[in-house]
Design a protein around this motif. Structure first.
Motif, mmCIF file in Angstrom:
data_model
loop_
_atom_site.group_PDB
_atom_site.id
_atom_site.type_symbol
_atom_site.label_atom_id
_atom_site.label_comp_id
_atom_site.label_asym_id
_atom_site.label_seq_id
_atom_site.Cartn_x
_atom_site.Cartn_y
_atom_site.Cartn_z
ATOM 1 N N VAL A 1 -28.841 -24.004 6.008
ATOM 2 C CA VAL A 1 -29.018 -23.835 4.559
ATOM 3 C C VAL A 1 -29.381 -22.380 4.306
ATOM 4 O O VAL A 1 -30.349 -21.861 4.883
ATOM 5 C CB VAL A 1 -30.188 -24.677 3.996
ATOM 6 C CG1 VAL A 1 -30.052 -24.795 2.493
ATOM 7 C CG2 VAL A 1 -30.246 -26.029 4.626
ATOM 8 N N CYS A 2 -28.619 -21.735 3.444
ATOM 9 C CA CYS A 2 -28.901 -20.336 3.121
ATOM 10 C C CYS A 2 -29.855 -20.301 1.933
ATOM 11 O O CYS A 2 -29.522 -20.807 0.849
ATOM 12 C CB CYS A 2 -27.625 -19.594 2.758
ATOM 13 S SG CYS A 2 -26.472 -19.559 4.120
ATOM 14 N N VAL A 3 -31.020 -19.729 2.145
ATOM 15 C CA VAL A 3 -32.016 -19.688 1.073
ATOM 16 C C VAL A 3 -32.391 -18.251 0.768
ATOM 17 O O VAL A 3 -32.592 -17.447 1.669
ATOM 18 C CB VAL A 3 -33.284 -20.508 1.436
ATOM 19 C CG1 VAL A 3 -32.954 -21.983 1.505
ATOM 20 C CG2 VAL A 3 -33.908 -20.037 2.729
ATOM 21 N N LEU B 1 -32.701 -22.437 -7.337
ATOM 22 C CA LEU B 1 -31.403 -23.080 -7.152
ATOM 23 C C LEU B 1 -31.118 -23.381 -5.689
ATOM 24 O O LEU B 1 -30.272 -24.220 -5.381
ATOM 25 C CB LEU B 1 -30.303 -22.217 -7.765
ATOM 26 C CG LEU B 1 -30.406 -22.096 -9.283
ATOM 27 C CD1 LEU B 1 -29.396 -21.096 -9.817
ATOM 28 C CD2 LEU B 1 -30.197 -23.451 -9.947
ATOM 29 N N ASP B 2 -31.812 -22.700 -4.770
ATOM 30 C CA ASP B 2 -31.614 -22.996 -3.354
ATOM 31 C C ASP B 2 -32.454 -24.189 -2.910
ATOM 32 O O ASP B 2 -32.196 -24.777 -1.858
ATOM 33 C CB ASP B 2 -31.925 -21.765 -2.496
ATOM 34 C CG ASP B 2 -30.917 -20.659 -2.737
ATOM 35 O OD1 ASP B 2 -29.865 -20.954 -3.340
ATOM 36 O OD2 ASP B 2 -31.178 -19.506 -2.347
ATOM 37 N N GLU B 3 -33.457 -24.562 -3.701
ATOM 38 C CA GLU B 3 -34.217 -25.773 -3.381
ATOM 39 C C GLU B 3 -33.289 -26.982 -3.392
ATOM 40 O O GLU B 3 -33.440 -27.911 -2.609
ATOM 41 C CB GLU B 3 -35.341 -25.997 -4.402
ATOM 42 C CG GLU B 3 -36.470 -24.999 -4.282
ATOM 43 C CD GLU B 3 -37.600 -25.318 -5.260
ATOM 44 O OE1 GLU B 3 -37.620 -26.424 -5.827
ATOM 45 O OE2 GLU B 3 -38.458 -24.432 -5.438
ATOM 46 N N ALA C 1 -25.952 -20.340 -7.098
ATOM 47 C CA ALA C 1 -26.094 -18.943 -7.491
ATOM 48 C C ALA C 1 -27.506 -18.529 -7.134
ATOM 49 O O ALA C 1 -28.398 -19.366 -7.055
ATOM 50 C CB ALA C 1 -25.884 -18.767 -8.992
ATOM 51 N N SER C 2 -27.711 -17.243 -6.913
ATOM 52 C CA SER C 2 -29.080 -16.790 -6.755
ATOM 53 C C SER C 2 -29.618 -16.519 -8.155
ATOM 54 O O SER C 2 -28.865 -16.107 -9.040
ATOM 55 C CB SER C 2 -29.136 -15.536 -5.881
ATOM 56 O OG SER C 2 -28.218 -14.573 -6.333
ATOM 57 N N THR C 3 -30.909 -16.763 -8.374
ATOM 58 C CA THR C 3 -31.406 -16.624 -9.738
ATOM 59 C C THR C 3 -31.562 -15.162 -10.155
ATOM 60 O O THR C 3 -31.761 -14.879 -11.318
ATOM 61 C CB THR C 3 -32.753 -17.350 -9.936
ATOM 62 O OG1 THR C 3 -33.663 -16.861 -8.964
ATOM 63 C CG2 THR C 3 -32.610 -18.848 -9.792
ATOM 64 N N GLY D 1 -24.524 -14.184 -8.923
ATOM 65 C CA GLY D 1 -23.127 -13.885 -8.672
ATOM 66 C C GLY D 1 -22.279 -15.108 -8.422
ATOM 67 O O GLY D 1 -21.122 -15.165 -8.805
ATOM 68 N N SER D 2 -22.842 -16.100 -7.747
ATOM 69 C CA SER D 2 -22.062 -17.266 -7.313
ATOM 70 C C SER D 2 -20.877 -16.847 -6.458
ATOM 71 O O SER D 2 -19.815 -17.466 -6.538
ATOM 72 C CB SER D 2 -21.543 -18.075 -8.508
ATOM 73 O OG SER D 2 -22.603 -18.631 -9.215
ATOM 74 N N VAL D 3 -21.029 -15.812 -5.685
ATOM 75 C CA VAL D 3 -19.910 -15.352 -4.870
ATOM 76 C C VAL D 3 -20.183 -15.384 -3.372
ATOM 77 O O VAL D 3 -19.256 -15.399 -2.572
ATOM 78 C CB VAL D 3 -19.455 -13.927 -5.271
ATOM 79 C CG1 VAL D 3 -18.840 -13.943 -6.660
ATOM 80 C CG2 VAL D 3 -20.578 -12.922 -5.185
ATOM 81 N N VAL D 4 -21.451 -15.386 -2.978
ATOM 82 C CA VAL D 4 -21.767 -15.348 -1.553
ATOM 83 C C VAL D 4 -21.182 -16.557 -0.787
ATOM 84 O O VAL D 4 -20.621 -16.381 0.291
ATOM 85 C CB VAL D 4 -23.291 -15.189 -1.324
ATOM 86 C CG1 VAL D 4 -23.675 -15.482 0.121
ATOM 87 C CG2 VAL D 4 -23.727 -13.770 -1.706
ATOM 88 N N PRO D 5 -21.253 -17.780 -1.335
ATOM 89 C CA PRO D 5 -20.660 -18.905 -0.587
ATOM 90 C C PRO D 5 -19.169 -18.692 -0.290
ATOM 91 O O PRO D 5 -18.727 -18.935 0.838
ATOM 92 C CB PRO D 5 -20.886 -20.097 -1.521
ATOM 93 C CG PRO D 5 -22.107 -19.721 -2.314
ATOM 94 C CD PRO D 5 -21.989 -18.245 -2.525
HETATM 95 N N1 LIG Z 1 -30.140 -12.819 0.938
HETATM 96 C C1 LIG Z 1 -29.751 -14.106 1.070
HETATM 97 N N2 LIG Z 1 -30.277 -14.890 2.044
HETATM 98 C C2 LIG Z 1 -29.888 -16.186 2.190
HETATM 99 N N3 LIG Z 1 -28.987 -16.773 1.390
HETATM 100 C C3 LIG Z 1 -28.427 -16.054 0.399
HETATM 101 C C4 LIG Z 1 -28.769 -14.686 0.182
HETATM 102 N N4 LIG Z 1 -28.060 -14.233 -0.884
HETATM 103 C C5 LIG Z 1 -27.310 -15.282 -1.312
HETATM 104 N N5 LIG Z 1 -27.525 -16.380 -0.550
HETATM 105 C C6 LIG Z 1 -26.910 -17.724 -0.705
HETATM 106 O O1 LIG Z 1 -25.773 -17.628 -1.533
HETATM 107 C C7 LIG Z 1 -25.943 -18.392 -2.731
HETATM 108 C C8 LIG Z 1 -25.275 -17.711 -3.905
HETATM 109 O O2 LIG Z 1 -25.799 -16.419 -4.105
HETATM 110 P P1 LIG Z 1 -25.151 -15.344 -5.096
HETATM 111 O O3 LIG Z 1 -23.719 -15.208 -4.737
HETATM 112 O O4 LIG Z 1 -25.951 -14.114 -4.892
HETATM 113 O O5 LIG Z 1 -25.316 -15.910 -6.483
HETATM 114 C C9 LIG Z 1 -27.448 -18.548 -2.859
HETATM 115 O O6 LIG Z 1 -27.765 -19.692 -3.617
HETATM 116 C C10 LIG Z 1 -27.875 -18.681 -1.398
HETATM 117 O O7 LIG Z 1 -27.646 -19.985 -0.914
#
Ligand SMILES: Nc1ncnc2c1ncn2[C@@H]1O[C@H](COP(=O)(O)O)[C@@H](O)[C@H]1O
Ligand SMILES: Cc1cc2nc3c(=O)[nH]c(=O)nc-3n(C[C@H](O)[C@H](O)[C@H](O)COP(=O)(O)OP(=O)(O)OC[C@H]3O[C@@H](n4cnc5c(N)ncnc54)[C@H](O)[C@@H]3O)c2cc1C
Lengths: 316, 264
Positions: free
Chosen positions: B5-7, B37-39, B123-125, B129-133
């Motif tokens: 789980v990425c948090v 949102l990661d909870e 998304a991270s709060t 971005g909702s792009v990392v996944p």
């Molecule tokens: N620095 C980080 N460490 C761990 N997980 C991350 C990190 N940045 C983003 N994520 C994961 O990617 C999701 C979307 O992030 P984002 O694309 O930044 O909105 C988050 O909800 C996390 O599950």
């Protein structure tokens, strides 16, 4: 002048308004070329409208083999189109799909990505609104072809009369891109009202409606507005999730946002704080939503809204 | 089965979030916490574990990339019930964009062993971005099944329901895959007292960039593929006009306001 690719957001060939806004913004970076994923016939049919709004070319990527899969095939096709055209940028509508196609493409082609821009200036400097609208950020892609996703309602729709010349583009899609399958898709029922993210006016209701959205819908219809809801209203089962405005719902930026019976929690603000004019009706004068408003009424929405609706109807 | 789980550790949204002088997000001066949102992602990982035939054969690893304090995000996940934690931290990471963050996450995941499921928040709060996944899926060459509101799994098959851009969709794929979940999946649990005590004994590994085989020159602010040139605080809104509704005066005032702004 170099081309700028604009990825067309459409439902069964019906082009959604934010794509036309992208064509306006694309002209600041170069010569817009639209990229249409769909059948060759639908692409040819869409080309007229895309041309009228600024697309010199319309690349049509036949999606017969890929439309049953999520995101990855489109990113592959775009990678090939970027290699062919060396564009000055690729623009997407900010939405689940636009963002994720852009994300995969960024990794594939080694390009920087900016999400949720609300403006693009000449030279590719973007404006974003972050931290629930408390900060404005100017950013720019410095490596590779700039990939930018743009929020709806960020630019005017303009008619300029470009050629809209159709060019079929044959992309090669790998098997590994066809792994996340769209097993079923149930298009949302048309409400007869404007699309929430595209609407010029949004009238929203929260827990304060007590579950009765008739006053909200009445005012929305008098104003030609879309209807929105807070998460509390959605969690209570009063409105479907697709109506939710906020961090985990839709982000809207209309000319006018009317919040009724909504307290103004940070997560709700994240979805509406960039609205141009904000109005609230709330019976609690201490409600945080009043910190944001241009105009507020402290009162019972069940009294204020029906009376206002009647007056508005009378004025028309 | 293995689940990562990425948090993310993010500045508290209810505090005064701000930028540093180099236009990066202030991640040290502002109180932080596990992104709300990661909870939901942690919760779904735990539910998948609990619902599986042999829960003891399922390992849930919480992974975060971030400054020293970011370990708090992993700790919270351990308190909720994750089995082990990994914290990748390195001064060189500061100011990384999505591209570098997804690189570090992918390398860290490869280091611990590509699991059957990588679960992210929607998304991270802070960055939203909702792009990392999707980037992670691309880097790991995995399918992505994203923005889930309901998750079902059977063997190595995963099906989700989601509220897509224009339709309600069912998406299916075979593990291994990257899954992202929304707040529609259901409330995340609070750590119990027992959970908090148990977390103290759970394995928590701290890794540097060299541990996961990433060159410091590939990440951080100086090599970001996009740069923030300016971050300005929005001027405070000029206080709006607020009227009290008395015997219907509120509706008239509201109508007048809308007329004066030419909305009618
Ligand atoms: N620095 C980080 N460490 C761990 N997980 C991350 C990190 N940045 C983003 N994520 C994961 O990617 C999701 C979307 O992030 P984002 O694309 O930044 O909105 C988050 O909800 C996390 O599950
Ligand atoms: C991870 C996470 C994500 C979230 N995402 C979102 C999101 O995307 N969108 C969202 O909206 N929320 C979201 N929330 C929830 C948010 O925190 C608030 O709980 C929610 O916005 C509250 O909704 P509300 O304003 O309708 O209800 P309340 O906060 O209960 O406010 C109701 C308001 O109605 C007023 N009222 C009551 N009766 C009347 C009446 N008769 N006339 C006029 N006013 C009346 C009250 O004075 C009160 O101010 C999220 C929360 C979390 C934890």
């Amino acid at each position: 002048m170099s081309e700028v690719l604009v990825v067309v957001d459409h439902v069964d060939g019906a082009i959604r308004k934010p794509t036309l806004e992208l064509l306006t913004l694309a002209r600041k970076l170069g010569e817009p070329s639209a990229v249409f994923f769909g059948s060759p016939e639908a692409g040819t049919a869409a080309a007229e409208k895309l041309g009228k709004h600024g697309a010199e070319k319309v690349y049509v990527v036949d999606d017969a083999e890929i439309k049953g899969y999520l995101v990855a095939p489109k990113a592959e096709a775009l990678q090939q189109l970027v290699e062919k055209t060396s564009p000055a940028g690729v623009l997407f509508v900010s939405g689940y799909e636009g963002k994720e196609v852009a994300a995969r493409l960024a990794i594939k082609i080694g390009a920087g990505l900016i999400t949720d821009a609300v403006d693009i200036e000449d030279g590719g400097v973007t404006t974003q609104s972050v931290f629930a609208g408390n900060y404005t950020v100017k950013a720019k892609v410095t490596t590779g072809v700039p990939l930018i996703t743009v929020k709806p309602n960020s630019a005017p729709v303009e008619e300029v009369g470009a050629a809209g010349t159709v060019e079929q583009f044959a992309a090669t899609i790998s098997e590994s891109a066809k792994k996340a399958q769209i097993v079923a898709a149930q298009p949302r029922k048309a409400s007869g009202r404007p699309e929430l993210t595209e609407a010029a006016i949004v009238v929203s209701g929260g827990r304060g409606t007590g579950g009765d959205f008739a006053p909200i819908e009445g005012l929305a219809d008098a104003l030609g507005a879309a209807v929105g809801a807070s998460r509390a209203a959605v969690d209570s089962g009063w409105m479907p999730h697709s109506f939710q405005v906020g961090q985990t719902g839709k982000v809207v930026s209309p000319q006018l946002y009317v919040a009724n019976g909504i307290s103004g929690a940070i997560q709700h603000r994240a979805g509406m704080q960039t609205s141009k004019t904000i109005v609230a009706v709330n019976k609690d004068e201490e409600a945080p939503i009043f910190e944001l408003v241009d105009f507020g009424v402290v009162g019972d929405l069940h009294k204020v809204l029906p009376a206002a609706t009647e007056q508005i109807e009378g004025r028309k | 089965m293995n689940i990562v789980v990425c948090v993310k550790y993010v500045p508290d949204a209810t505090a005064d979030r701000r930028f540093e002088s180099d236009n990066t997000v202030d991640r040290v001066g502002v109180d932080g916490l596990l992104s709300e949102l990661d909870e939901y992602a942690v919760e779904q990982a735990l539910q998948l574990k609990e619902k599986s035939e042999n829960p003891e054969d399922v390992t849930v690893t919480a992974l975060t990339i971030g400054p020293e304090k970011a370990v708090d995000a992993v700790r919270k996940a351990l308190q909720m019930g994750a089995d082990q934690g990994v914290h990748v931290t390195d001064e060189a990471i500061a100011g990384s964009d999505y591209i570098a963050t997804s690189l570090v996450l992918a390398k860290a995941i490869e280091k611990v062993g590509v699991p059957d499921l990588v679960i992210c928040g929607m998304a991270s709060t802070d960055a939203s971005g909702s792009v990392v996944p999707a980037m992670l899926a691309e880097r790991l060459d995995l399918p992505q099944v994203t923005f889930a509101s309901v998750i079902e799994s059977q063997g190595d098959q995963v099906r989700i329901k989601r509220d897509g851009d224009t339709a309600t969709e069912v998406i299916g794929a075979t593990m291994p895959l990257v899954l992202s979940v929304t707040d529609q999946t259901g409330e995340a649990r609070y750590p119990s007292f027992k959970g908090i005590m148990a977390a103290k004994k759970k394995p928590l590994e701290t890794l540097s960039l060299s541990d996961i085989g990433v060159d410091a020159g590939e990440v951080g602010l100086s090599v970001a593929w996009s740069t923030v040139d300016e971050a300005t605080e929005r001027p405070p809104r000029t206080a709006g006009e607020i009227v009290k509704d008395e015997d219907g005066s509120g509706s008239t005032a509201l109508t007048e306001f809308l007329v004066s702004k030419k909305f009618i």
